[in-house]
Design an enzyme around this catalytic site. Structure first.
Site, PDB file in Angstrom:
ATOM      1  N   HIS A 212     -10.216  -5.583  -3.368  1.00 43.29           N
ATOM      2  CA  HIS A 212      -9.079  -5.690  -2.778  1.00 43.29           C
ATOM      3  C   HIS A 212      -9.173  -5.887  -1.380  1.00 43.29           C
ATOM      4  CE1 HIS A 212      -9.625  -1.310  -2.756  1.00 43.29           C
ATOM      5  NE2 HIS A 212      -8.636  -1.153  -1.717  1.00 43.29           N
TER       6      HIS A 212
ATOM      7  N   ASP B  65       0.980  -0.982   0.054  1.00 40.39           N
ATOM      8  CA  ASP B  65      -0.022   0.019   0.006  1.00 40.39           C
ATOM      9  C   ASP B  65       0.895   1.319  -0.057  1.00 40.39           C
ATOM     10  OD1 ASP B  65      -1.714   2.294   1.107  1.00 40.39           O
ATOM     11  OD2 ASP B  65      -3.205   0.633   1.155  1.00 40.39           O
ATOM     12  N   ILE B  66       0.622   2.273  -0.893  1.00 41.68           N
ATOM     13  CA  ILE B  66       1.428   3.415  -0.817  1.00 41.68           C
ATOM     14  C   ILE B  66       1.101   4.403   0.047  1.00 41.68           C
ATOM     15  CG2 ILE B  66       1.773   3.414  -3.548  1.00 41.68           C
ATOM     16  CD1 ILE B  66      -0.442   5.500  -3.638  1.00 41.68           C
TER      17      ILE B  66
ATOM     18  N   GLN C  56     -14.118   2.368   0.980  1.00 44.97           N
ATOM     19  CA  GLN C  56     -13.365   1.794  -0.275  1.00 44.97           C
ATOM     20  C   GLN C  56     -13.485   3.073  -1.091  1.00 44.97           C
ATOM     21  OE1 GLN C  56     -15.985  -1.035  -2.602  1.00 44.97           O
ATOM     22  NE2 GLN C  56     -14.101  -1.441  -3.812  1.00 44.97           N
TER      23      GLN C  56
END
Length: 118
Positions: free
Chosen positions: A104, A34-35, A98
């Site tokens: 995901h 995850d960024i 979301q």
């Protein structure tokens, strides 16, 4: 269900059009860092085919959610959080947080995770 969506960030990552740090890959799934991590381990488990949310996957592709859960566990093992505990979260819908409408799962671990969340 469409296999890809042209305006979907995760479809672009799957296609190699947008860079991401891939930590695990199978025929039907990829796992990326995850960024904007919310825990020391924060990996996203993404199916290669496009489904807008968890409900859509359940209705359309028997077995894919099972595979995503198995792969999430393998990520947790590789990241060293399987024995101490990890959380697998699927946000479904904007009201649940979301922001990318390609299903995901978030694999979170490496710190205490409070309950209830949010």
């Amino acid at each position: 269900m469409a296999r890809t969506a042209s305006d979907c960030l995760f479809c672009k990552i799957v296609a190699g059009e947008v860079p991401a740090e891939i930590v695990r890959s199978t025929e039907r799934t990829i796992a990326i860092r995850d960024i904007n991590p919310q825990a020391p381990t924060h990996v996203l488990m993404i199916p290669r085919d496009h489904y807008p949310d968890a409900g859509a996957v359940g209705r359309a592709d028997a077995g894919l959610m099972d595979e995503m859960a198995r792969e999430a566990h393998e990520v947790a093992v590789a990241e060293g959080v399987a024995d101490t505990g990890y959380r697998l979260v699927f946000n479904t819908g904007a009201g649940a947080g979301q922001t990318v409408f390609h299903v995901h799962g978030h694999v979170l671990g490496g710190r205490g995770l409070e309950w209830p969340p949010g």
